[in-house]
Design a protein around this motif. Structure first.
Motif, short mmCIF file in Angstrom:
data_model
loop_
_atom_site.label_atom_id
_atom_site.label_comp_id
_atom_site.label_asym_id
_atom_site.label_seq_id
_atom_site.Cartn_x
_atom_site.Cartn_y
_atom_site.Cartn_z
N LYS A 16 0.97 -1.47 0.12
CA LYS A 16 0.04 0.16 -0.12
C LYS A 16 1.08 1.37 0.09
N ASP A 17 0.27 2.05 -0.52
CA ASP A 17 1.02 3.52 -0.04
C ASP A 17 1.21 4.16 1.48
N GLU A 18 1.08 5.62 1.12
CA GLU A 18 1.37 6.33 2.58
C GLU A 18 -0.56 6.35 2.84
N GLU A 19 -1.05 6.53 2.02
CA GLU A 19 -2.42 6.78 2.36
C GLU A 19 -3.62 5.82 2.63
N GLY A 20 -2.83 4.56 2.52
CA GLY A 20 -3.67 2.88 2.09
C GLY A 20 -3.82 2.55 1.38
N SER A 25 -1.23 -6.58 -4.94
CA SER A 25 -1.16 -7.92 -3.75
C SER A 25 -1.18 -8.64 -4.65
N SER A 26 -0.85 -9.54 -4.16
CA SER A 26 -0.65 -11.29 -4.38
C SER A 26 -2.02 -11.92 -4.01
N SER A 27 -3.34 -11.44 -3.58
CA SER A 27 -4.34 -11.95 -3.38
C SER A 27 -5.34 -12.00 -4.27
N GLY A 28 -5.78 -13.05 -4.26
CA GLY A 28 -5.99 -13.39 -5.53
C GLY A 28 -6.11 -14.49 -6.64
N GLY A 29 -4.97 -14.07 -6.90
CA GLY A 29 -3.69 -14.97 -7.64
C GLY A 29 -2.76 -15.73 -7.22
N GLU A 30 -2.04 -16.07 -8.30
CA GLU A 30 -0.62 -16.60 -7.31
C GLU A 30 -0.33 -15.91 -6.45
N VAL A 58 5.08 -10.74 8.40
CA VAL A 58 5.93 -9.29 7.98
C VAL A 58 5.24 -7.96 7.78
N ASN A 59 5.96 -7.03 8.72
CA ASN A 59 4.83 -6.14 8.25
C ASN A 59 6.40 -5.06 7.67
N ALA A 60 6.05 -4.43 7.01
CA ALA A 60 7.35 -3.46 6.70
C ALA A 60 6.90 -2.29 6.09
N ALA A 61 7.56 -0.86 6.38
CA ALA A 61 7.45 0.31 5.38
C ALA A 61 9.04 0.37 5.16
N VAL A 62 9.00 0.88 3.84
CA VAL A 62 10.34 0.55 3.09
C VAL A 62 10.07 2.09 2.32
N PRO A 63 11.27 3.02 2.99
CA PRO A 63 11.27 3.90 2.62
C PRO A 63 11.32 4.55 0.39
N ALA A 129 8.56 7.11 -3.39
CA ALA A 129 6.81 6.70 -2.37
C ALA A 129 7.39 5.96 -1.55
N THR A 130 7.38 5.92 0.48
CA THR A 130 7.02 4.86 0.94
C THR A 130 6.29 3.76 0.78
N LEU A 131 6.54 2.58 1.03
CA LEU A 131 6.48 1.52 0.16
C LEU A 131 5.57 0.94 1.56
N ASN A 132 4.21 0.53 2.46
CA ASN A 132 3.50 -0.48 3.22
C ASN A 132 3.15 -1.94 2.35
N PHE A 133 4.63 -2.69 3.16
CA PHE A 133 4.00 -3.96 2.74
C PHE A 133 3.88 -4.85 3.95
N GLU A 134 2.55 -5.85 3.52
CA GLU A 134 2.85 -6.95 4.84
C GLU A 134 2.34 -8.15 3.80
N VAL A 135 3.25 -9.23 4.25
CA VAL A 135 3.91 -10.18 3.00
C VAL A 135 3.52 -11.48 4.32
N LYS A 136 3.00 -12.37 3.81
CA LYS A 136 3.84 -13.44 4.44
C LYS A 136 4.08 -14.74 3.71
N VAL A 137 5.25 -15.73 4.42
CA VAL A 137 5.92 -15.75 4.09
C VAL A 137 4.96 -17.61 2.87
N VAL A 138 5.60 -18.02 2.42
CA VAL A 138 4.36 -18.87 2.31
C VAL A 138 5.44 -20.18 2.27
N ASP A 139 6.86 -20.20 1.58
CA ASP A 139 7.98 -21.16 1.66
C ASP A 139 8.46 -20.89 0.92
N VAL A 140 9.86 -21.38 1.57
CA VAL A 140 11.35 -21.13 1.34
C VAL A 140 11.57 -22.93 1.75
#
Ligand code: ZN
Length: 162
Positions: A16-20, A25-30, A58-63, A129-140
């Motif tokens: 998401k961007d700074e405004e949310g 998103s990978s939601s709804g896809g692969e 993992v939640n990360a705000a990336v500048p 833009a500062t990017l706000n990531f919400e990530v789930k690690v599915v596999d390693v």
């Protein structure tokens, strides 16, 4: 197994961007599969995922400097309108197209249109833009020699060779 250089990491993500507003998103896809430590993701996201394990969130705000860089006003350019061959299509701000420059082909965005000139912006649309990531690690897992040679993941979430 931990996320580390040359692991194949599969993630579900929303950014998401700074405004949310959701940018991607990978939601709804692969889910996305990538080879860690090879510059496939923006640096700030790779560092946030470093050392994580399957199932972790993992939640990360990336500048900008760890994402698509700061905006550079030198990348704004006014071009004589008659240089554009758009046929029937009307030029308007927000249009994006490929342009040829000394640096090769790049995508530019039209920011202003007057009778004489068209101003285009060659900044990445997410520059600054500062990017706000919400990530789930599915596999390693370990990357195969072939994947490392090709520089991309094979199979689900990755590259499918014909
Ligand atoms: Zn391949």
């Amino acid at each position: 197994m931990q996320v580390d250089k040359h692991k194949v990491v599969t993630i579900d993500y929303t950014v998401k961007d700074e405004e949310g507003t959701v940018i991607d998103s990978s939601s709804g896809g692969e889910p996305l599969a990538y080879i860690h430590g090879t510059g496939n993701l923006i640096p700030g996201l790779e560092s946030a995922l470093e050392g994580k394990t399957k199932g972790e969130e993992v939640n990360a705000a990336v500048p900008p400097e760890q994402a698509y860089g700061e905006r550079d006003d030198a990348l704004l350019q006014a071009i004589p309108r008659d240089r554009f061959e758009t046929g029937e299509q009307e030029l308007h701000p927000g249009m994006r197209f490929q342009a040829q420059s000394e640096q090769g082909a790049q995508v530019v965005t039209v920011v202003d249109v007057s009778d004489e000139e068209v101003t285009v912006d060659a900044n990445h649309p997410l520059a600054g833009a500062t990017l706000n990531f919400e990530v789930k690690v599915v596999d390693v897992r370990d990357a195969t020699a072939e994947e490392l040679e090709h520089g991309h993941v094979h199979g689900p979430g990755g590259h499918h060779h014909a």
